[in-house]
Design a protein around this motif. Structure first.
Motif, PDB file in Angstrom:
ATOM      1  N   GLU A   1       0.841  -1.191   0.000  1.00  0.00           N
ATOM      2  CA  GLU A   1       0.000   0.000   0.000  1.00  0.00           C
ATOM      3  C   GLU A   1       0.881   1.246   0.000  1.00  0.00           C
ATOM      4  O   GLU A   1       1.802   1.373   0.804  1.00  0.00           O
ATOM      5  N   VAL A   2       0.603   2.177  -0.917  1.00  0.00           N
ATOM      6  CA  VAL A   2       1.340   3.437  -0.998  1.00  0.00           C
ATOM      7  C   VAL A   2       0.335   4.566  -1.153  1.00  0.00           C
ATOM      8  O   VAL A   2      -0.809   4.367  -1.577  1.00  0.00           O
ATOM      9  N   SER A   3       0.761   5.776  -0.814  1.00  0.00           N
ATOM     10  CA  SER A   3      -0.075   6.971  -0.961  1.00  0.00           C
ATOM     11  C   SER A   3       0.325   7.719  -2.222  1.00  0.00           C
ATOM     12  O   SER A   3       1.516   7.946  -2.467  1.00  0.00           O
ATOM     13  N   ASP A   4      -0.662   8.104  -3.005  1.00  0.00           N
ATOM     14  CA  ASP A   4      -0.425   8.862  -4.239  1.00  0.00           C
ATOM     15  C   ASP A   4      -1.019  10.251  -4.063  1.00  0.00           C
ATOM     16  O   ASP A   4      -2.234  10.419  -3.976  1.00  0.00           O
ATOM     17  N   SER A   5      -0.145  11.231  -4.002  1.00  0.00           N
ATOM     18  CA  SER A   5      -0.584  12.615  -3.804  1.00  0.00           C
ATOM     19  C   SER A   5      -0.413  13.451  -5.067  1.00  0.00           C
ATOM     20  O   SER A   5      -0.339  14.680  -5.001  1.00  0.00           O
ATOM     21  N   SER A   6      -0.319  12.797  -6.224  1.00  0.00           N
ATOM     22  CA  SER A   6      -0.103  13.531  -7.470  1.00  0.00           C
ATOM     23  C   SER A   6      -1.342  14.306  -7.910  1.00  0.00           C
ATOM     24  O   SER A   6      -1.240  15.253  -8.690  1.00  0.00           O
TER      25      SER A   6
ATOM     26  N   ARG B   1      -5.425  15.988  -6.879  1.00  0.00           N
ATOM     27  CA  ARG B   1      -5.964  16.933  -5.896  1.00  0.00           C
ATOM     28  C   ARG B   1      -6.168  16.280  -4.544  1.00  0.00           C
ATOM     29  O   ARG B   1      -6.063  16.933  -3.503  1.00  0.00           O
ATOM     30  N   ALA B   2      -6.486  14.982  -4.560  1.00  0.00           N
ATOM     31  CA  ALA B   2      -6.710  14.253  -3.305  1.00  0.00           C
ATOM     32  C   ALA B   2      -5.711  13.108  -3.209  1.00  0.00           C
ATOM     33  O   ALA B   2      -5.285  12.534  -4.215  1.00  0.00           O
ATOM     34  N   VAL B   3      -5.331  12.782  -1.982  1.00  0.00           N
ATOM     35  CA  VAL B   3      -4.417  11.668  -1.759  1.00  0.00           C
ATOM     36  C   VAL B   3      -5.181  10.358  -1.932  1.00  0.00           C
ATOM     37  O   VAL B   3      -6.265  10.185  -1.363  1.00  0.00           O
ATOM     38  N   LYS B   4      -4.613   9.464  -2.728  1.00  0.00           N
ATOM     39  CA  LYS B   4      -5.234   8.165  -2.972  1.00  0.00           C
ATOM     40  C   LYS B   4      -4.332   7.059  -2.460  1.00  0.00           C
ATOM     41  O   LYS B   4      -3.108   7.166  -2.526  1.00  0.00           O
ATOM     42  N   GLN B   5      -4.954   6.003  -1.959  1.00  0.00           N
ATOM     43  CA  GLN B   5      -4.218   4.817  -1.530  1.00  0.00           C
ATOM     44  C   GLN B   5      -4.211   3.814  -2.670  1.00  0.00           C
ATOM     45  O   GLN B   5      -5.274   3.363  -3.114  1.00  0.00           O
ATOM     46  N   LEU B   6      -3.010   3.489  -3.142  1.00  0.00           N
ATOM     47  CA  LEU B   6      -2.865   2.572  -4.268  1.00  0.00           C
ATOM     48  C   LEU B   6      -2.059   1.351  -3.869  1.00  0.00           C
ATOM     49  O   LEU B   6      -1.401   1.340  -2.818  1.00  0.00           O
ATOM     50  N   VAL B   7      -2.092   0.352  -4.715  1.00  0.00           N
ATOM     51  CA  VAL B   7      -1.287  -0.854  -4.524  1.00  0.00           C
ATOM     52  C   VAL B   7      -0.082  -0.762  -5.462  1.00  0.00           C
ATOM     53  O   VAL B   7      -0.243  -0.672  -6.680  1.00  0.00           O
ATOM     54  N   GLU B   8       1.096  -0.772  -4.873  1.00  0.00           N
ATOM     55  CA  GLU B   8       2.337  -0.803  -5.647  1.00  0.00           C
ATOM     56  C   GLU B   8       2.774  -2.241  -5.819  1.00  0.00           C
ATOM     57  O   GLU B   8       2.725  -3.040  -4.884  1.00  0.00           O
TER      58      GLU B   8
END
Length: 320
Positions: free
Chosen positions: A157-162, A164-171
């Motif tokens: 699990e990683v956070s993507d802040s690229s 407008r909102a921070v998203k939790q993605l699977v790396e």
């Protein structure tokens, strides 16, 4: 031929071992199909040649391939007429054996299983990984000349802040290297399972199929989504050693020349591993995956329940 219970037709699923027979006087490439210590048939000659290198590699390493197998058999009645034109009924036993075996280049992963406590998600539908075009250097060493291969991937699990909102993605990582990530929608299908394993000290892993060449590659996961997992998943766990299983699992070869003592039973209850004395090393029993060099079971560690039970009086520690 393996005995099939009952007089009627019977069909059941089991596992079979593929045992090369280089001393076979009819065909040095012969591969016996063994079920419950009995030879139930042989691979067709053409297939035996195709799998010779793979099975030879496993055999010289002390392993034999184990594959899913379906057996059909029973007594059937043939209807015919004798010379006088009278109906004659003849009973005879018929059987067939079918095994599931992937292409030779897809039977073993291109990398080792994660070297940390982990759980491989059950097989499931395809999930496309995105962004792999930016990680060709990490993927290329795991590609094969056939244009496809498979490998163990780990999911994080990683956070993507690229945005407008921070998203939790699977790396997705191969051997610890990032090779892409899942879309927000597909990440949501797996995050619950990844978080659950992380909470109990395990890394989520999955089987990944790699396709491509030195110019382009793609990665596809094949694993169950969180909502598809059974309610008791992942069940009781020990700190899993790296798996020695792939599309086809492997285990120690049986004695197929005749009857032999019953081997360890998979799924039995294990007793705790005894503490390590000084100046000795840990030795795994037959049928367990090999431990990495220098690995020792931590306090309270138990083997994975799917591994064969250790033989009675097995010596887990030997002198250096």
């Amino acid at each position: 031929m393996l005995r099939v219970a009952g007089r009627g037709l019977d069909e059941f699923e089991t596992t079979a071992l593929l045992v090369p027979e280089p001393a076979n006087r009819h065909d040095p490439n012969a591969v016996a199909v063994v079920v419950q210590h009995e030879i139930v048939g042989y691979l067709p000659r053409n297939d035996a040649v195709r799998y010779r290198a793979l099975l030879g590699h496993l055999n010289t390493s002390g392993f034999v391939a184990r594959v899913p197998c379906r057996i059909w058999g029973g007594t059937v009645t043939d209807h015919d007429y004798d010379r006088n034109g009278n109906l004659a009924l003849t009973e005879r036993f018929r059987a067939s054996v079918t095994i599931a075996l992937g292409e030779p280049h897809l039977c073993l992963p291109m990398n080792t299983a994660p070297q940390v406590p982990h759980v491989v998600l059950p097989q499931g539908g395809a999930i496309q990984v995105g962004g792999e075009e930016h990680h060709l250097a990490e993927i290329k060493p795991l590609l094969r000349p056939e244009g496809e291969s498979y490998a163990y991937a780990t999911l994080h699990e990683v956070s993507d802040s690229s945005g407008r909102a921070v998203k939790q993605l699977v790396e997705v990582r191969l051997d610890g290297n990032r090779v892409g990530q899942l879309t927000p929608k597909m990440s949501g299908e797996l995050l619950a399972a990844i978080r659950h394993l992380d909470d109990i000290g395990y890394v989520a892993a999955a089987r990944a199929k790699l396709k491509g060449n030195h110019l382009k590659a793609e990665v596809t996961l094949y694993c169950a989504r969180a909502h598809e997992l059974p309610h008791d998943w992942p069940g009781p766990l020990g700190h899993a050693l790296p798996e020695v299983q792939t599309v086809q699992q492997v285990e120690e070869p049986p004695n197929v020349e005749g009857s032999s003592p019953a081997g360890p039973t998979a799924g039995g209850f294990h007793t705790p591993i005894p503490p390590k004395p000084t100046r000795i090393r840990f030795v795994v029993p037959p049928g367990w995956p090999p431990a990495p060099e220098g690995w020792e079971p931590p306090p309270g560690w138990l083997p994975d329940p799917s591994w064969p039970k250790a033989p009675d009086n097995w010596n887990f520690w030997v002198a250096e």
